[in-house]
Design an enzyme around this catalytic site. Structure first.
Site, mmCIF file in Angstrom:
data_model
loop_
_atom_site.group_PDB
_atom_site.id
_atom_site.type_symbol
_atom_site.label_atom_id
_atom_site.label_comp_id
_atom_site.label_asym_id
_atom_site.label_seq_id
_atom_site.Cartn_x
_atom_site.Cartn_y
_atom_site.Cartn_z
ATOM 1 N N SER B 523 33.365 5.800 12.836
ATOM 2 C CA SER B 523 32.726 6.649 12.171
ATOM 3 C C SER B 523 33.280 7.914 11.483
ATOM 4 O O SER B 523 34.649 8.177 12.041
ATOM 5 C CB SER B 523 31.356 7.010 12.703
ATOM 6 O OG SER B 523 31.790 7.901 13.817
ATOM 7 N N HIS B 524 32.692 8.368 10.611
ATOM 8 C CA HIS B 524 33.165 9.836 10.187
ATOM 9 C C HIS B 524 33.376 10.813 11.366
ATOM 10 O O HIS B 524 34.313 11.608 11.435
ATOM 11 C CB HIS B 524 32.535 10.126 8.880
ATOM 12 C CG HIS B 524 32.947 9.501 7.599
ATOM 13 N ND1 HIS B 524 34.226 9.515 7.205
ATOM 14 C CD2 HIS B 524 31.990 8.851 6.877
ATOM 15 C CE1 HIS B 524 33.792 8.607 6.235
ATOM 16 N NE2 HIS B 524 32.707 8.474 5.969
ATOM 17 N N MET B 525 32.067 10.873 12.061
ATOM 18 C CA MET B 525 32.113 11.666 13.349
ATOM 19 C C MET B 525 33.346 11.572 14.042
ATOM 20 O O MET B 525 34.045 12.263 14.675
ATOM 21 C CB MET B 525 30.786 11.507 13.905
ATOM 22 C CG MET B 525 30.707 12.536 15.085
ATOM 23 S SD MET B 525 29.751 12.109 16.280
ATOM 24 C CE MET B 525 30.657 11.145 17.632
ATOM 25 N N LEU B 528 36.535 13.026 12.802
ATOM 26 C CA LEU B 528 36.389 14.373 12.861
ATOM 27 C C LEU B 528 36.739 14.961 14.473
ATOM 28 O O LEU B 528 37.546 15.699 14.536
ATOM 29 C CB LEU B 528 34.930 14.925 12.488
ATOM 30 C CG LEU B 528 34.909 14.854 10.996
ATOM 31 C CD1 LEU B 528 33.481 15.116 10.581
ATOM 32 C CD2 LEU B 528 35.689 15.878 10.215
#
Lengths: 121, 863
Positions: B523-525, B528
């Site tokens: 995921s983007h999380m 990050l």
């Protein structure tokens, strides 16, 4: 801390550098070489418990390192790593009595475990 | 009725043709492109995650791996852009250029190619001219070291994100270096560099001469002038700056320290600043720098020099902090200090005061040594610096008070925690006693044996799941409820949440670790977390229930699929993990190879509502992916609304008078063989998202607060209720449209004067899933409408939506969620749509908002 000696042969500096750091953290004495030629010269003067070698290298390649080690220093265990893993090379390496065979990228934890097994730990 | 639909169809076809041009792209085609974009998106994200993992320090990898992984990414992203361009009818032509530019930067690294000559860049004059030569620190992030150089990137990151004071500053970028070299015809000389020592040295000498006698191109001069003017508005006319080297590869490499040039105390006058800038550029080609570059394996032709222009602090005391004592593993940090400027300490020229401070909850000075500070460096009035004799009265007394020592220590810990790596920090204190941080870079540290010392600690959880970022984190548990609650998140807390969300970026730099009940490692999380090196673990099952808000824990995520949570804070374990990472990063080859991730993984485009959410705003491959994904969803929404009437439309029989026409683009309706104008029974709806929404809309009591006994699927009831459609003529009622496939829904509903829109993809693959909800309008006055928006906002946030509202419009987004969870959310949205139809009529005062919101959330739909 163990005083076992491990040799790393890989024509890419990063592999030797990273392996050296990780294995020294385990207490091994580690030397790294960028080609088979210098590694074999060193092997003639110093006994190593484990040799971790890349398969594909210019000049003396991993298979030749394996053959030389097995004939001259039968107690030394050889672990082969390669970016170009295929069944043929794996079979050939295993016939040559390689202790272990890893495709790259190699998980450092697994390499450590393999070295430990090679040393009978 | 039949006529009406035929008319609508004819009109719709015309609109469709006009909207799509002569290409005859049907919505079905669009949809298939959208799915291609999604598939490529997933593949690319997986490759990025794999690269992050393999290059994360736990694997031995070689360049062959990086090359093959990158080629895979390049091909996938390239084909994603192709599909995207079809989908958007080439509305973002710049995206390809941005992709090309990032690709070129990556290939330079991955294939170790020497910088190509000016001819090679010939076609890109415009691209280079449009790049920015000067950047204010406010627009620089840590990931931009290839643009602004390492020093600028680090300092700007601190300035923008950490509560410390840094001097005002701006960056002269790597693009400025390019234009300067080209303008003065030095690029050719650089590409021709070669030969052995003698000729090589002569060539370097020639380049240095050419740089120093060169002219600053007019565009660049203007840009610098502009930045100076804006600096003067803050510090007045009579101020000075330091012009410091900020080379591209200087990123995180402490070993670069002292290799390049710094010009101190330069008056803010054009010519003086330009001269200093030239000196900094020339510093790249000094003999010692070139020897050093060669030694560490960097081709001087591949590196560009940016410059940091930092306001001089009129320093009373300056010095250096090592935020972790490199010599001892005892939780201490060391501070060096001297009178005047710190250059003497940095260059190791003078004796200084020396303090050791024990870190921890109650920091204390562990030892002090007062140096014999015979001389000091001070700013000269006309610019430049001078070494003067220290007044005897102060030469042998401590230059710092104990309070200052402790405050410096506190700030150093803040910075170390922010970067998650021991830091080498330069600081200064002015006459007014204000502390300024001048520079921070990773500290070289000794390789230390890593051992887990967790024996004796109580295990709270030992869970299987997925480690997103390996590591150890300790802190207070913060159980996430909804985005507004994040304001309460304190530095060093451990975030525990049900789902992963890129919304967490707000707290990510301060989080010690993140644990989620569900989530995906791609995921983007997750990206990050890798970027920020936040130890993170997803799919932890029931962490939100097991871990108590406010309790102190230590998370050890050192395995691929297992994490252990211990009771209490185990400082030794945290410290050891940090040192282990630091040790690996000291391996130059590793850092150099890993550098390529800088162009691939960081995510700069987080908020689609910000202006920088554009092709030009894309700095990395991940940004491009994010942009494509977001815009593809938007495109789909637009087209679903515009092009729907070109398809076979059928009325949907419902037990409520919602008047919905269904357009099936594939697998959304069972047995859909009837001609346009036929009817679809509720039981025929096979679209997963539509079924979920309808289930909510028809939930007993949600549509009509009157006590009616509606039965879902009750065909008779639906037939009987059809005529009493609330507003307008019967024809008007059939203006609500659902475009569906088995996994997709675009639903637009108009009730009276307000509009609901749901766009949703709901499949077995969590990371493909998204839901976009929009609500606008209303018949009552603005105040009441705003109250309704407020109520919807409360409800949406409670479901975990990211929301934005303005006036009587609210937009909520949610993505990356398991199918079952998504269905529940859609059911709730269905109820919300039904519930809010007449809501503003009863929202007589602000107090009612919370009351009705809570009622709704509790399942009480009475009005």
């Amino acid at each position: 801390m163990s005083d076992h000696r491990v040799m790393i042969i890989d024509d890419e500096k990063i592999v030797g550098d990273m392996a050296k750091l990780s294995l020294e953290q385990e207490g091994y004495i580690v030397e790294t070489f960028l080609n088979g030629e210098t590694a074999l010269v060193r092997l003639a003067e110093q006994k190593f418990d484990v040799v971790v070698t890349d398969l594909k290298m210019k000049g003396i390649d991993g298979m030749e390192v394996l053959r030389t080690v097995k004939s001259l220093y039968p107690d030394t265990r050889v672990i082969m790593i390669t970016a170009f893993a295929n069944l043929d090379t794996a079979i050939e390496a295993l016939r040559g009595d390689v202790h272990d065979f890893f495709p790259k990228p190699v998980k450092i934890k697994e390499l450590k475990a393999s070295i430990q097994r090679a040393l009978g730990g | 009725m039949g006529d009406l639909i035929v008319n609508v169809l004819a009109k719709g076809k015309g609109l469709l043709r006009r909207a799509l041009g002569s290409g005859q792209v049907t919505f079905k085609v669009m949809f298939s492109r959208f799915r291609q974009v999604l598939e490529n998106h997933n593949r690319a994200i997986e490759i990025i995650a794999d690269m992050g993992d393999k290059l994360g320090g736990d694997y031995l990898f070689d360049i062959a791996y990086i090359r093959s992984a990158y080629e895979g990414l390049y091909a996938t992203l390239g084909s994603s852009i192709e599909s995207f361009n079809v989908l958007t009818r080439d509305r973002y032509p710049q995206l390809k250029n941005v992709f090309g530019r990032i690709d070129r930067d990556i290939r330079l690294l991955v294939y170790d190619r020497a910088a190509e000559g000016p001819q090679a860049f010939g076609g890109e004059d415009q691209a280079i001219a449009s790049l920015e030569f000067v950047l204010p620190y406010s627009s620089i992030t840590l990931g931009m070291s290839h643009v602004a150089g390492g020093k600028n990137a680090n300092l700007a990151e601190l300035k923008n994100n950490v509560e410390i004071v840094t001097p005002e500053a701006f960056a002269i970028t790597a693009s400025a270096y390019d234009i300067y070299m080209r303008h003065n015809k030095i690029s050719e000389m650089i590409s021709a560099l070669g030969g052995n020592d003698g000729p090589y040295k002569a060539a370097l000498n020639e380049i240095r001469g050419a740089i120093l006698s060169g002219a600053v191109p007019p565009d660049l001069a203007r840009a610098i002038e502009g930045a100076m003017a804006s600096l003067k508005t803050k510090c007045g006319d009579k101020c000075f700056i330091a012009v410091r080297s900020s080379a591209q590869a200087e990123d995180g490499a402490s070993s670069f320290a002292g290799q390049f040039e710094t010009v101190l105390n330069v008056p803010l006058e054009s010519m003086r600043v330009q001269e200093a800038y030239k000196q900094v550029l020339a510093g790249l080609f000094s003999d010692s720098a070139s020897v050093y570059l060669k030694e560490v394996g960097i081709d001087i032709r591949n590196i560009k020099m940016a410059a940091a222009c930092v306001l001089m602090v009129d320093a009373k005391v300056s010095g250096v902090i090592y935020s972790t004592n490199p010599g001892r593993d005892d939780g201490t940090l060391i501070i060096n200090a001297t009178w005047g400027l710190g250059a003497a300490i940095v260059e190791g020229r003078a004796d200084s005061d020396f303090y050791i401070v024990r870190k921890g909850p109650a920091p204390a000075i562990f030892s002090k040594r007062t140096g014999k500070k015979d001389s000091m460096i001070v700013n000269s009035d006309e610019g430049g610096v001078a070494t003067v004799k220290t007044p005897v009265s102060i030469a042998e007394i401590n230059s710092l008070t104990d309070e200052q020592v402790l405050e410096l220590a506190r700030q150093a810990v803040l910075i170390e925690n922010y970067f998650r790596h021991p830091q080498d920090i330069e600081w200064a204190i002015d006459e007014g006693g204000r502390i300024f941080i001048l520079q921070a870079r990773p500290l070289r540290s000794e390789a230390l044996k890593i051992e887990s010392q967790v024996s004796g600690a109580r295990v709270l959880m030992k869970v299987r799941g997925n480690v997103v970022q390996r590591g150890v984190g300790a802190g207070r548990v913060f159980v996430f409820k909804h985005p507004d609650g994040l304001d309460e998140f304190s530095r060093g807390d451990i975030l525990v949440a049900r789902n992963d969300s890129s919304e967490f970026i707000r707290i990510m730099p301060y989080a010690s670790a993140i644990i989620t009940d569900t989530g995906s490692i791609t995921s983007h999380m997750a990206s990050l977390c890798r970027e920020f090196r936040v130890p993170a673990f997803v799919n932890a099952g029931n962490a939100t229930q097991v871990l108590e808000h406010g309790s102190e824990i230590t998370v050890v995520a050192d395995d691929e699929d297992q994490a252990t949570v211990y009771d209490g804070i185990l400082r030794d374990v945290v410290e050891q993990a940090r040192r282990s990472l630091a040790a690996m990063e000291d391996v130059y080859e590793y850092r150099k190879k890993r550098y390529v991730l800088r162009y691939i993984s960081p995510l700069n485009l987080v908020d689609p509502l910000l202006e920088k959410f554009s092709p030009e705003g894309c700095k990395t491959m991940h940004d491009i992916l994010r942009f494509i994904h977001e815009k593809s969803v938007m495109e789909l929404i637009d087209n679903a609304m515009r092009g729907l009437k070109g398809q076979a439309a059928k009325k949907l029989d419902l037990p409520i008078p919602a008047g919905i026409i269904v357009v099936d683009i594939g697998g959304g309706v069972l047995n859909s063989v009837e001609p346009p104008g036929g009817r679809v029974a509720l039981g025929q709806v096979a679209s997963i998202p539509l079924r979920a929404v309808l289930q909510g809309m028809t939930y007993p009591g949600a549509w009509d607060s009157a006590p009616v006994s509606l039965k879902v699927n009750d065909f008779m009831t639906s037939m009987m209720r059809m005529p009493d459609i609330a507003s307008g003529s019967e024809g008007d009622a059939w203006r609500n449209v659902a475009v569906v496939s088995r996994e997709y829904l675009n639903l637009s509903l108009r009730f009276g004067y307000h509009f609901n829109m749901i766009d949703c993809y709901c499949s077995e693959t969590a990371r493909n899933n998204h839901v976009y909800f929009r609500f606008t309008g209303g018949a009552t006055d603005m105040v009441k409408r705003s109250r309704r928006i407020e109520l919807i906002s409360i409800v949406l946030k409670n479901y975990g939506f990211n929301t934005k509202s303005k006036g009587d419009l609210i937009i909520g987004r949610l993505a990356n969620m398991k199918k079952e969870d998504m269905e529940k959310i859609l059911d709730s949205l269905g109820r919300l749509i039904a519930y809010t139809r007449q809501l503003d009529a009863v929202l007589h005062d602000d107090g009612k908002v919370l009351l009705y919101a809570n009622n709704f959330l509790a399942g009480d739909y009475k009005l």
